[in-house]
Design a protein around this motif. Sequence first.
Motif, PDB file in Angstrom:
ATOM      1  N   PRO A 135       1.279  -0.920  -0.015  1.00 55.25           N
ATOM      2  CA  PRO A 135      -0.014   0.151  -0.288  1.00 55.25           C
ATOM      3  C   PRO A 135       1.193   1.641   0.228  1.00 55.25           C
ATOM      4  CG  PRO A 135      -0.223  -0.426   2.093  1.00 55.25           C
ATOM      5  CD  PRO A 135       0.737  -1.270   1.151  1.00 55.25           C
ATOM      6  N   ILE A 136       1.900   1.534   0.103  1.00 54.30           N
ATOM      7  CA  ILE A 136       3.300   2.610   0.387  1.00 54.30           C
ATOM      8  C   ILE A 136       3.884   2.186  -0.087  1.00 54.30           C
ATOM      9  CG2 ILE A 136       2.237   2.882   2.730  1.00 54.30           C
ATOM     10  CD1 ILE A 136       4.888   1.763   3.334  1.00 54.30           C
ATOM     11  N   GLY A 137       4.301   1.666  -1.487  1.00 47.39           N
ATOM     12  CA  GLY A 137       5.100   1.604  -2.425  1.00 47.39           C
ATOM     13  C   GLY A 137       5.037   0.332  -3.545  1.00 47.39           C
ATOM     14  N   ALA A 138       5.789   0.574  -4.905  1.00 46.77           N
ATOM     15  CA  ALA A 138       5.324  -0.194  -6.209  1.00 46.77           C
ATOM     16  C   ALA A 138       5.739  -2.040  -5.614  1.00 46.77           C
ATOM     17  CB  ALA A 138       6.199   0.623  -6.820  1.00 46.77           C
ATOM     18  N   SER A 139       4.895  -2.670  -5.676  1.00 42.56           N
ATOM     19  CA  SER A 139       4.884  -4.058  -5.773  1.00 42.56           C
ATOM     20  C   SER A 139       4.486  -4.673  -6.821  1.00 42.56           C
ATOM     21  CB  SER A 139       4.404  -5.062  -4.300  1.00 42.56           C
ATOM     22  OG  SER A 139       2.989  -4.814  -4.277  1.00 42.56           O
ATOM     23  N   GLU A 140       4.731  -5.317  -7.608  1.00 46.49           N
ATOM     24  CA  GLU A 140       3.817  -6.151  -8.454  1.00 46.49           C
ATOM     25  C   GLU A 140       3.344  -7.446  -8.062  1.00 46.49           C
ATOM     26  OE1 GLU A 140       5.934  -8.851 -12.033  1.00 46.49           O
ATOM     27  OE2 GLU A 140       7.632  -8.054 -10.762  1.00 46.49           O
ATOM     28  N   GLU A 141       2.020  -7.585  -8.532  1.00 50.13           N
ATOM     29  CA  GLU A 141       0.723  -7.479  -8.459  1.00 50.13           C
ATOM     30  C   GLU A 141       0.490  -8.926  -9.355  1.00 50.13           C
ATOM     31  OE1 GLU A 141      -4.184  -7.533  -7.959  1.00 50.13           O
ATOM     32  OE2 GLU A 141      -3.166  -5.422  -8.273  1.00 50.13           O
ATOM     33  N   GLY A 142       0.656 -10.270  -8.555  1.00 57.29           N
ATOM     34  CA  GLY A 142       0.343 -11.227  -8.780  1.00 57.29           C
ATOM     35  C   GLY A 142       1.980 -11.779  -9.193  1.00 57.29           C
ATOM     36  N   ALA A 143       2.606 -11.527  -8.472  1.00 49.26           N
ATOM     37  CA  ALA A 143       3.993 -11.590  -8.878  1.00 49.26           C
ATOM     38  C   ALA A 143       4.496 -13.020  -7.641  1.00 49.26           C
ATOM     39  CB  ALA A 143       5.530 -10.693  -8.730  1.00 49.26           C
ATOM     40  N   GLU A 144       5.033 -14.359  -7.697  1.00 53.32           N
ATOM     41  CA  GLU A 144       5.262 -15.155  -7.359  1.00 53.32           C
ATOM     42  C   GLU A 144       6.086 -14.931  -6.825  1.00 53.32           C
ATOM     43  OE1 GLU A 144       5.084 -19.527  -5.977  1.00 53.32           O
ATOM     44  OE2 GLU A 144       3.722 -18.292  -7.543  1.00 53.32           O
ATOM     45  N   GLN A 145       5.814 -15.712  -4.971  1.00 52.44           N
ATOM     46  CA  GLN A 145       6.379 -15.021  -3.011  1.00 52.44           C
ATOM     47  C   GLN A 145       7.610 -15.660  -3.083  1.00 52.44           C
ATOM     48  OE1 GLN A 145       2.495 -15.429  -1.783  1.00 52.44           O
ATOM     49  NE2 GLN A 145       3.836 -16.446  -0.460  1.00 52.44           N
ATOM     50  N   GLU A 146       8.398 -15.734  -3.338  1.00 46.77           N
ATOM     51  CA  GLU A 146      10.005 -16.164  -2.912  1.00 46.77           C
ATOM     52  C   GLU A 146       9.400 -16.957  -1.438  1.00 46.77           C
ATOM     53  OE1 GLU A 146      14.581 -15.755  -2.577  1.00 46.77           O
ATOM     54  OE2 GLU A 146      13.383 -14.049  -2.593  1.00 46.77           O
ATOM     55  N   TYR A 147       8.978 -16.979  -0.942  1.00 51.19           N
ATOM     56  CA  TYR A 147       8.509 -17.645   0.328  1.00 51.19           C
ATOM     57  C   TYR A 147       7.167 -18.319   0.868  1.00 51.19           C
ATOM     58  CZ  TYR A 147      13.172 -17.318   0.490  1.00 51.19           C
ATOM     59  OH  TYR A 147      15.122 -17.516   0.797  1.00 51.19           O
ATOM     60  N   ASP A 148       6.835 -19.210   1.592  1.00 56.38           N
ATOM     61  CA  ASP A 148       4.572 -19.441   1.659  1.00 56.38           C
ATOM     62  C   ASP A 148       5.107 -19.393   3.196  1.00 56.38           C
ATOM     63  OD1 ASP A 148       3.923 -19.642  -0.829  1.00 56.38           O
ATOM     64  OD2 ASP A 148       5.268 -21.350  -0.676  1.00 56.38           O
ATOM     65  N   VAL A 149       6.084 -19.824   3.969  1.00 56.17           N
ATOM     66  CA  VAL A 149       5.937 -19.589   5.128  1.00 56.17           C
ATOM     67  C   VAL A 149       7.083 -18.817   6.298  1.00 56.17           C
ATOM     68  CG1 VAL A 149       6.995 -21.851   5.701  1.00 56.17           C
ATOM     69  CG2 VAL A 149       5.218 -21.085   7.614  1.00 56.17           C
ATOM     70  N   ALA A 150       7.032 -18.227   7.098  1.00 53.51           N
ATOM     71  CA  ALA A 150       8.279 -18.075   8.018  1.00 53.51           C
ATOM     72  C   ALA A 150       7.626 -19.036   9.513  1.00 53.51           C
ATOM     73  CB  ALA A 150       8.007 -16.505   8.580  1.00 53.51           C
ATOM     74  N   MET A 151       9.097 -19.703   9.952  1.00 50.91           N
ATOM     75  CA  MET A 151       8.655 -20.246  10.373  1.00 50.91           C
ATOM     76  C   MET A 151       9.314 -20.163  12.199  1.00 50.91           C
ATOM     77  SD  MET A 151      10.171 -23.606  12.406  1.00 50.91           S
ATOM     78  CE  MET A 151      11.499 -24.545  11.671  1.00 50.91           C
ATOM     79  N   GLU A 152       9.651 -20.329  12.838  1.00 53.63           N
ATOM     80  CA  GLU A 152       9.806 -19.677  13.918  1.00 53.63           C
ATOM     81  C   GLU A 152       9.987 -20.360  15.239  1.00 53.63           C
ATOM     82  OE1 GLU A 152       9.175 -15.749  16.219  1.00 53.63           O
ATOM     83  OE2 GLU A 152       8.789 -14.574  13.562  1.00 53.63           O
ATOM     84  N   LEU A 153      11.107 -20.977  16.024  1.00 49.18           N
ATOM     85  CA  LEU A 153      11.285 -21.436  17.057  1.00 49.18           C
ATOM     86  C   LEU A 153      12.296 -19.942  18.221  1.00 49.18           C
ATOM     87  CD1 LEU A 153      12.721 -24.919  15.411  1.00 49.18           C
ATOM     88  CD2 LEU A 153      10.970 -24.240  16.472  1.00 49.18           C
ATOM     89  N   TRP A 154      11.473 -20.897  19.404  1.00 47.02           N
ATOM     90  CA  TRP A 154      11.610 -19.865  20.483  1.00 47.02           C
ATOM     91  C   TRP A 154      12.571 -20.428  21.377  1.00 47.02           C
ATOM     92  CZ3 TRP A 154       7.728 -15.785  21.665  1.00 47.02           C
ATOM     93  CH2 TRP A 154       7.282 -14.692  20.471  1.00 47.02           C
ATOM     94  N   PHE A 155      13.902 -19.730  21.849  1.00 48.44           N
ATOM     95  CA  PHE A 155      14.963 -21.035  23.137  1.00 48.44           C
ATOM     96  C   PHE A 155      15.303 -19.526  23.924  1.00 48.44           C
ATOM     97  CE2 PHE A 155      15.404 -22.382  19.023  1.00 48.44           C
ATOM     98  CZ  PHE A 155      15.292 -23.468  19.146  1.00 48.44           C
ATOM     99  N   HIS A 156      15.798 -20.479  25.519  1.00 49.71           N
ATOM    100  CA  HIS A 156      15.416 -19.305  26.504  1.00 49.71           C
ATOM    101  C   HIS A 156      17.181 -18.586  25.978  1.00 49.71           C
ATOM    102  CE1 HIS A 156      13.236 -20.816  28.989  1.00 49.71           C
ATOM    103  NE2 HIS A 156      13.192 -21.553  28.922  1.00 49.71           N
ATOM    104  N   ASP A 157      17.680 -19.155  25.401  1.00 53.26           N
ATOM    105  CA  ASP A 157      19.306 -18.377  25.007  1.00 53.26           C
ATOM    106  C   ASP A 157      20.081 -19.412  23.797  1.00 53.26           C
ATOM    107  OD1 ASP A 157      20.152 -20.707  26.595  1.00 53.26           O
ATOM    108  OD2 ASP A 157      20.135 -19.142  28.580  1.00 53.26           O
ATOM    109  N   GLN A 158      21.165 -19.209  23.890  1.00 48.83           N
ATOM    110  CA  GLN A 158      22.207 -19.787  22.518  1.00 48.83           C
ATOM    111  C   GLN A 158      22.561 -20.846  23.372  1.00 48.83           C
ATOM    112  OE1 GLN A 158      23.143 -18.641  19.084  1.00 48.83           O
ATOM    113  NE2 GLN A 158      23.658 -20.704  19.459  1.00 48.83           N
TER     114      GLN A 158
END
Length: 137
Positions: free
Chosen positions: A67-90
Amino acid sequence: MAVGARREEIKMLKVMWLLKRKTGTTMREFIDYYENRHSVLGAELFAKGDFAPLKYVRKYLQPMTDPIGASEEGAEQEYDVAMELWFHDQAHFDRMIEVMTPAYDIIIEDEAQFLERDKRAVFILEEHETLFDATQP
């Protein structure tokens, strides 16, 4: 807390994978497989020890026109999901990797059913948060 204020940081390690569905798979089929097969497999594997992540999140990406810039409508997206794993620390993350290594063949075999394994990216998330007054319209 003032509008636009920054919240004190809570130290936690969040790792995100961007993943692409297998060619020829609809988004509905992809979500169905991920939620009813692969995430269940992950949960079963995590349940076998003291290394489970704090959170296992799948965020399915639904394309839209920018809505605030030029994007190609209908373009194939590079990714379909963002999967996250959360941990206490390294150390918590490292423990999960160590314990899960023998299960990688099972995970990879299942991923081949619904993912393009060569189209993925992995990130450690550095999160900064700004809070707003949600009571204002």
